[in-house]
Scaffold this motif. Structure first.
Motif, PDB file in Angstrom:
ATOM      1  N   PRO A 158       3.915  -0.900   4.735  1.00  0.00           N
ATOM      2  CA  PRO A 158       2.624  -0.839   4.054  1.00  0.00           C
ATOM      3  C   PRO A 158       2.656   0.104   2.843  1.00  0.00           C
ATOM      4  O   PRO A 158       3.551   0.950   2.746  1.00  0.00           O
ATOM      5  N   PRO A 159       1.687  -0.026   1.939  1.00  0.00           N
ATOM      6  CA  PRO A 159       1.651   0.822   0.741  1.00  0.00           C
ATOM      7  C   PRO A 159       1.672   2.301   1.121  1.00  0.00           C
ATOM      8  O   PRO A 159       0.974   2.711   2.048  1.00  0.00           O
ATOM      9  N   HIS A 160       2.474   3.069   0.424  1.00  0.00           N
ATOM     10  CA  HIS A 160       2.522   4.517   0.683  1.00  0.00           C
ATOM     11  C   HIS A 160       3.157   5.244  -0.493  1.00  0.00           C
ATOM     12  O   HIS A 160       3.743   4.618  -1.381  1.00  0.00           O
ATOM     13  N   GLN A 161       3.052   6.569  -0.445  1.00  0.00           N
ATOM     14  CA  GLN A 161       3.739   7.464  -1.391  1.00  0.00           C
ATOM     15  C   GLN A 161       4.695   8.297  -0.541  1.00  0.00           C
ATOM     16  O   GLN A 161       4.314   8.815   0.514  1.00  0.00           O
ATOM     17  N   ASP A 162       5.930   8.465  -0.998  1.00  0.00           N
ATOM     18  CA  ASP A 162       6.912   9.148  -0.149  1.00  0.00           C
ATOM     19  C   ASP A 162       6.606  10.631   0.055  1.00  0.00           C
ATOM     20  O   ASP A 162       6.986  11.210   1.077  1.00  0.00           O
ATOM     21  N   HIS A 191       7.827  -3.627  -3.921  1.00  0.00           N
ATOM     22  CA  HIS A 191       6.732  -3.788  -4.890  1.00  0.00           C
ATOM     23  C   HIS A 191       6.240  -2.388  -5.262  1.00  0.00           C
ATOM     24  O   HIS A 191       6.115  -1.530  -4.378  1.00  0.00           O
ATOM     25  N   PHE A 192       5.929  -2.198  -6.533  1.00  0.00           N
ATOM     26  CA  PHE A 192       5.473  -0.882  -7.017  1.00  0.00           C
ATOM     27  C   PHE A 192       4.210  -1.038  -7.857  1.00  0.00           C
ATOM     28  O   PHE A 192       4.020  -2.078  -8.499  1.00  0.00           O
ATOM     29  N   VAL A 193       3.398   0.007  -7.885  1.00  0.00           N
ATOM     30  CA  VAL A 193       2.311   0.063  -8.867  1.00  0.00           C
ATOM     31  C   VAL A 193       2.772   0.996  -9.982  1.00  0.00           C
ATOM     32  O   VAL A 193       2.772   2.225  -9.828  1.00  0.00           O
ATOM     33  N   PRO A 194       3.211   0.414 -11.116  1.00  0.00           N
ATOM     34  CA  PRO A 194       3.730   1.255 -12.203  1.00  0.00           C
ATOM     35  C   PRO A 194       2.686   2.279 -12.638  1.00  0.00           C
ATOM     36  O   PRO A 194       1.515   1.951 -12.771  1.00  0.00           O
ATOM     37  N   GLY A 195       3.133   3.498 -12.802  1.00  0.00           N
ATOM     38  CA  GLY A 195       2.236   4.546 -13.303  1.00  0.00           C
ATOM     39  C   GLY A 195       1.349   5.190 -12.238  1.00  0.00           C
ATOM     40  O   GLY A 195       0.656   6.166 -12.523  1.00  0.00           O
ATOM     41  N   SER A 196       1.365   4.667 -11.014  1.00  0.00           N
ATOM     42  CA  SER A 196       0.428   5.186  -9.995  1.00  0.00           C
ATOM     43  C   SER A 196       0.739   6.627  -9.609  1.00  0.00           C
ATOM     44  O   SER A 196      -0.118   7.336  -9.089  1.00  0.00           O
ATOM     45  N   HIS A 197       1.966   7.075  -9.876  1.00  0.00           N
ATOM     46  CA  HIS A 197       2.288   8.482  -9.566  1.00  0.00           C
ATOM     47  C   HIS A 197       1.492   9.432 -10.444  1.00  0.00           C
ATOM     48  O   HIS A 197       1.388  10.612 -10.140  1.00  0.00           O
ATOM     49  N   LYS A 198       0.930   8.887 -11.556  1.00  0.00           N
ATOM     50  CA  LYS A 198       0.139   9.754 -12.429  1.00  0.00           C
ATOM     51  C   LYS A 198      -1.358   9.610 -12.162  1.00  0.00           C
ATOM     52  O   LYS A 198      -2.139  10.474 -12.526  1.00  0.00           O
ATOM     53  N   PRO A 228      -5.637  -2.287  -6.351  1.00  0.00           N
ATOM     54  CA  PRO A 228      -5.711  -3.586  -5.663  1.00  0.00           C
ATOM     55  C   PRO A 228      -4.334  -4.231  -5.534  1.00  0.00           C
ATOM     56  O   PRO A 228      -3.385  -3.831  -6.210  1.00  0.00           O
ATOM     57  N   GLU A 229      -4.266  -5.233  -4.662  1.00  0.00           N
ATOM     58  CA  GLU A 229      -3.021  -5.996  -4.427  1.00  0.00           C
ATOM     59  C   GLU A 229      -2.325  -6.407  -5.721  1.00  0.00           C
ATOM     60  O   GLU A 229      -1.109  -6.302  -5.861  1.00  0.00           O
ATOM     61  N   ASP A 230      -3.153  -6.895  -6.683  1.00  0.00           N
ATOM     62  CA  ASP A 230      -2.525  -7.472  -7.871  1.00  0.00           C
ATOM     63  C   ASP A 230      -1.993  -6.413  -8.845  1.00  0.00           C
ATOM     64  O   ASP A 230      -1.415  -6.738  -9.869  1.00  0.00           O
TER      65      ASP A 230
END
Ligand code: AKG
Ligand code: FE2
Length: 294
Positions: A158-162, A191-198, A228-230
């Motif tokens: 599932p979606p997570h941050q390490d 799958h990644f969300v680009p930029g989500s670390h910021k 969101p998923e997309d």
């Protein structure tokens, strides 16, 4: 594009600002074959009867012994089954549905110390150069695993941050994720969300409960809206790819819906100069402090 003898190119460093970076052809097919062969030997040699999932009959005992088995795996090579019974390795009566070799979700968490082939890849000069290029001063290796995602039963991540799992102050975790096989949209690629670390702060932590009786999540910030998923970008990675994963970038992978396995090797680095949270699930032991990479 692969790395130069001196680490990442300026373009690769720019791309890493997405929060992840795919480096194709980082290691050879032969390397991948060597690691897969060893991983298979470990699976075949593993004694099902002595595993806490099968050794104890009541649920509570299984949970307790299972927690210890997990919590004390940081300096060992241990075996973890597919968790979700409905789609996983066990039927409703708790019997293994599939061959034990196919029922294991992952092995961990000290392959980088205890298994020479994994140690060799983890400590390669090119790995050191890449980690140094990413700005680490005193990187320490921890939490190495092989994740198998076996055909049809390999579950989703599932979606997570390490950094939720490896919390340091300041934040410093980075994943190094090695494709031991081709990872595709149907066998469960990343799958990644680009930029989500910021944009998405690390808003929860996975910690040991007081007294070391199991683990739990604690919330650091309420009301965080996950993308969101997309927003997720699918990243197929051919065998031989290394993917760098920022500790705060959101990522996930789906269930293996194909008849091809998806084996990967991964470990994390943290900055040795950062404060490692004493309630993180994984703790160093006197016998095995976190491995210095440089
Ligand atoms: O291999 C996967 O599907 C997930 C791995 C992961 O989340 C990680 O290595 O941080
Ligand atoms: Fe992850």
């Amino acid at each position: 594009m692969t790395v130069t003898a001196t680490g990442l190119t300026p373009e690769q460093k720019r791309k890493a600002k997405d929060g992840y970076l795919v480096l194709r052809d980082f290691f050879t097919l032969e390397d991948a074959q060597t690691l897969r062969t060893r991983a298979r030997e470990l699976l075949e040699g593993f004694d099902l009867e002595s595993h806490p999932k099968t050794k104890f009959s009541t649920g509570e005992e299984v949970d307790h012994v299972g927690d210890d088995y997990f919590l004390n795996s940081g300096d060992k090579v241990r075996f973890f089954f597919e968790e979700t019974r409905a789609e996983g390795a066990f039927d409703n009566e708790g019997n293994l549905k599939v061959d034990k070799v196919c029922a294991i979700n992952k092995i961990g968490h000290a392959l980088h110390e205890l298994e020479p082939a994994f140690k060799e890849l983890s400590m390669r000069p090119r790995v050191k150069q890449v980690v140094e290029s990413m700005g680490f001063e005193d990187p320490r290796i921890l939490q190495s695993m092989v994740i198998f995602k076996q055909p049809e039963i390999g579950g989703r991540v599932p979606p997570h941050q390490d950094s939720t799992f490896l919390y340091t102050t300041p934040l410093s975790a980075m994943g190094l994720w090695f494709a031991l096989e081709d990872c595709t949209p149907t066998n469960g690629c990343m799958h990644f969300v680009p930029g989500s670390h910021k944009t998405v702060p690390v808003y929860k932590r996975f910690v040991r409960k007081p007294g070391n009786v199991g683990t739990t999540f604690i919330t650091l910030k309420d009301g965080i809206k996950e993308p969101p998923e997309d927003a997720y970008v699918c990243e197929p990675t051919p065998v031989g790819s290394l993917v760098l994963i920022h500790g705060s970038v959101l990522h996930k992978s789906s269930q293996n819906q194909s008849n091809k396995s998806r084996w990967i090797y991964t470990f994390h680095v943290i900055e040795g100069n950062a404060k490692y949270a004493p309630d993180n699930w994984l703790q160093p032991t006197p016998e095995m402090p976190f491995t210095k990479l440089l």
